[in-house]
Scaffold this motif. Structure first.
Motif, PDB file in Angstrom:
ATOM      1  N   UNK A 117       0.818  -1.212   0.000  1.00 46.48           N
ATOM      2  CA  UNK A 117       0.000   0.000   0.000  1.00 46.48           C
ATOM      3  C   UNK A 117       0.855   1.267   0.000  1.00 46.48           C
ATOM      4  N   UNK A 118       2.074   1.156  -0.544  1.00 51.87           N
ATOM      5  CA  UNK A 118       2.961   2.316  -0.528  1.00 51.87           C
ATOM      6  C   UNK A 118       2.409   3.461  -1.370  1.00 51.87           C
ATOM      7  N   UNK A 119       1.816   3.146  -2.510  1.00 52.50           N
ATOM      8  CA  UNK A 119       1.199   4.173  -3.358  1.00 52.50           C
ATOM      9  C   UNK A 119      -0.264   3.819  -3.574  1.00 52.50           C
TER      10      UNK A 119
ATOM     11  N   UNK B  56       1.212   7.108  30.192  1.00 51.82           N
ATOM     12  CA  UNK B  56       1.592   5.911  30.923  1.00 51.82           C
ATOM     13  C   UNK B  56       0.437   4.957  31.141  1.00 51.82           C
ATOM     14  N   UNK B  57      -0.659   5.153  30.405  1.00 50.38           N
ATOM     15  CA  UNK B  57      -1.783   4.216  30.491  1.00 50.38           C
ATOM     16  C   UNK B  57      -1.318   2.810  30.134  1.00 50.38           C
ATOM     17  N   UNK B  58      -0.421   2.712  29.133  1.00 49.90           N
ATOM     18  CA  UNK B  58       0.252   1.457  28.812  1.00 49.90           C
ATOM     19  C   UNK B  58       1.759   1.703  28.860  1.00 49.90           C
ATOM     20  N   UNK B  59       2.515   0.626  29.005  1.00 54.71           N
ATOM     21  CA  UNK B  59       3.964   0.770  29.174  1.00 54.71           C
ATOM     22  C   UNK B  59       4.664   1.159  27.883  1.00 54.71           C
ATOM     23  N   UNK B  60       4.132   0.709  26.753  1.00 49.38           N
ATOM     24  CA  UNK B  60       4.800   1.018  25.494  1.00 49.38           C
ATOM     25  C   UNK B  60       4.125   0.330  24.330  1.00 49.38           C
ATOM     26  N   UNK B  61       4.661   0.576  23.145  1.00 52.42           N
ATOM     27  CA  UNK B  61       4.098  -0.014  21.937  1.00 52.42           C
ATOM     28  C   UNK B  61       5.200  -0.350  20.949  1.00 52.42           C
ATOM     29  N   UNK B  62       5.004  -1.462  20.243  1.00 52.83           N
ATOM     30  CA  UNK B  62       5.867  -1.839  19.130  1.00 52.83           C
ATOM     31  C   UNK B  62       5.050  -1.706  17.857  1.00 52.83           C
ATOM     32  N   UNK B  63       5.466  -0.828  16.959  1.00 49.23           N
ATOM     33  CA  UNK B  63       4.658  -0.476  15.793  1.00 49.23           C
ATOM     34  C   UNK B  63       5.437  -0.662  14.500  1.00 49.23           C
ATOM     35  N   UNK B  64       4.787  -1.290  13.519  1.00 54.51           N
ATOM     36  CA  UNK B  64       5.373  -1.421  12.181  1.00 54.51           C
ATOM     37  C   UNK B  64       4.474  -0.810  11.118  1.00 54.51           C
ATOM     38  N   UNK B  65       3.308  -0.306  11.519  1.00 51.02           N
ATOM     39  CA  UNK B  65       2.340   0.222  10.561  1.00 51.02           C
ATOM     40  C   UNK B  65       1.820   1.570  11.035  1.00 51.02           C
ATOM     41  N   UNK B  66       1.550   2.469  10.078  1.00 49.07           N
ATOM     42  CA  UNK B  66       1.174   3.830  10.394  1.00 49.07           C
ATOM     43  C   UNK B  66       0.129   4.310   9.406  1.00 49.07           C
TER      44      UNK B  66
ATOM     45  N   UNK C 263       9.773   0.834   9.980  1.00 50.37           N
ATOM     46  CA  UNK C 263       9.072   1.443   8.846  1.00 50.37           C
ATOM     47  C   UNK C 263       8.333   0.453   7.945  1.00 50.37           C
ATOM     48  N   UNK C 264       7.364  -0.251   8.515  1.00 44.90           N
ATOM     49  CA  UNK C 264       6.522  -1.213   7.792  1.00 44.90           C
ATOM     50  C   UNK C 264       7.372  -2.229   7.027  1.00 44.90           C
TER      51      UNK C 264
END
Length: 319
Positions: A58-60, A254-264, A285-286
C-alpha cells in the motif's frame, strides 16, 4: 513496440534482481522508481505512458482520481491478494485489470517477535548506551516466561505468533469476532471471553486482524484504558485498527507501558510525527513483509501476472 511497465516504490532497489524478468523482456519495457512519489501530479506525469503499473503493498494508493489521470493503464499488479488502498470499483470502470500476488516466508511473524523482545529487554536503549558510553546496565528487563500474551486475531500469522509465545513459556489467549473455541483449541490457545477480558488480562497484546469496517478503530481510548499500565501493545497489522490519537495519549500518560509499531496511517511517517520520538515506542518502517522470501514470491508473481495478462488470460484478479 514494447508495452511500458512502471514498477513503483522499489525502495531497496531489488525489483529486477528478485526474479527472472527475461520471460517478458521481449514484450515489456520496464522502468523502476526507487523513491516514493507523493504528489499525484508528479506520479501521473511520470507513469502516464504506461499500460502496466506494479505497486508494492500500500505504498502508493490508487484512488479514483489517479485512475482518471492514467488513460493508458490496462493492468495494475499489487503484491498481496488484497490491497485496501486500491479502488477496485474505479479500476473496473476504467477498464483496468487488478491482479494480486502471493508472497512467502514468515516475516511479519518474526518481526512481531523482534518488537516484543526489543521492548521487553529495552534493546534500543541499552544498545544506544553501549555505543555512546552511557550507563552500563541501566534497565531491568521484563521476563516473557509466565507472562500472558493476548492475540487479537488467530489467522495464519496470529497462530504462528501464538506458537512462538508458547515456546517462551507464555500463557496465550486470543479473541476475534469470529473466533471459535474449536479454532482456539486447535492452536493450543485459550479463547478469551471477550475483547475487554483479553485486554485486561494480557501483558502483551498483539494485533493480527484484517482491516475492515468491523476492525477500524477497534481499539480506542476506552479499550486502551483497560490494558495494564505494565502492558505493551504490538501492531504489525494495520494502523487504523488502533485510534492514533488515543494511542499517543495512552503512551504519553503511561496508560500502557509502550508499543511496538510497524504500521502507520501515513507512510512514510512524517518526520515530526510524535510516534518517532516517544521514548516508549519501538517503531519500524513497515518492514514486516520486507524479507527475501516474501520479495522473491511477490516479484515472481508479478512477472507471472504480467505474462498471463499479455497472453490474454489474466490470473489472480482482484474484485
Amino acid at each position: 513496440m514494447k508495452i511500458r511497465c512502471a514498477v513503483l516504490d522499489d525502495y531497496q532497489q531489488v525489483a529486477m534482481s528478485m526474479t527472472d524478468w527475461s520471460v517478458i523482456a521481449d514484450r515489456v519495457d520496464v522502468k523502476v522508481f526507487n523513491t516514493h512519489i507523493e504528489s499525484e501530479d508528479e506520479l501521473s506525469a511520470a507513469i502516464d505512458d504506461c499500460e502496466i503499473v506494479v505497486i508494492m503493498r500500500e505504498r502508493t494508493p490508487f484512488r479514483r482520481a489517479l485512475f482518471e489521470r492514467l488513460p493508458r493503464l490496462k493492468l495494475l499488479v499489487t503484491t498481496g491478494m488484497r490491497n485496501a488502498s486500491v479502488d477496485l470499483a474505479a479500476a473496473a470502470e476504467h477498464g483496468v485489470v487488478v491482479s494480486g500476488t502471493r508472497g512467502g516466508g514468515e516475516g511479519t511473524t518474526e518481526l512481531t517477535w523482534a518488537l516484543i523482545l526489543g521492548l521487553s529487554r529495552r534493546i534500543v536503549r541499552e544498545n544506544e548506551a553501549l555505543r555512546t558510553g552511557g550507563s552500563w546496565q541501566s534497565t531491568v528487563g521484563v521476563d516473557l516466561n509466565g507472562k500472558r500474551l493476548g492475540l487479537l486475531g488467530l489467522g495464519h500469522i496470529g497462530t504462528n505468533v501464538a506458537r512462538i509465545g508458547q515456546a517462551f513459556g507464555m500463557q496465550v489467549a486470543a479473541w476475534s469476532q469470529n473466533l471459535t473455541a474449536e479454532k482456539a483449541a486447535s492452536a493450543g490457545v485459550r479463547l478469551a471471553a471477550s475483547k475487554d477480558e483479553l485486554l485486561e488480562s494480557s501483558d502483551f497484546v498483539s494485533i493480527h486482524l484484517v482491516l475492515g469496517d468491523r476492525t477500524r478503530g477497534l481499539l480506542g481510548s476506552r479499550e486502551l484504558g483497560l490494558m495494564r499500565p505494565t502492558a505493551y501493545l504490538i501492531n504489525t497489522s494495520r494502523a487504523p485498527i488502533v485510534d492514533r490519537d488515543a494511542l499517543i495519549e495512552a503512551l504519553r500518560s503511561g496508560t500502557i507501558a509502550g508499543a511496538g509499531l510497524d504500521v502507520f496511517e501515513t507512510e512514510p511517517l512524517p518526520v515530526d510525527d510524535p510516534l518517532r520520538s516517544l521514548p516508549n515506542v519501538l517503531a519500524t518502517p513497515h518492514i514486516g513483509y520486507v524479507t527475501e522470501a516474501s520479495y522473491q514470491g511477490f516479484y515472481r508473481g508479478i512477472v507471472e501476472d504480467i505474462e498471463a495478462f499479455l497472453n490474454g488470460s489474466p490470473v489472480n484478479v482482484l474484485s
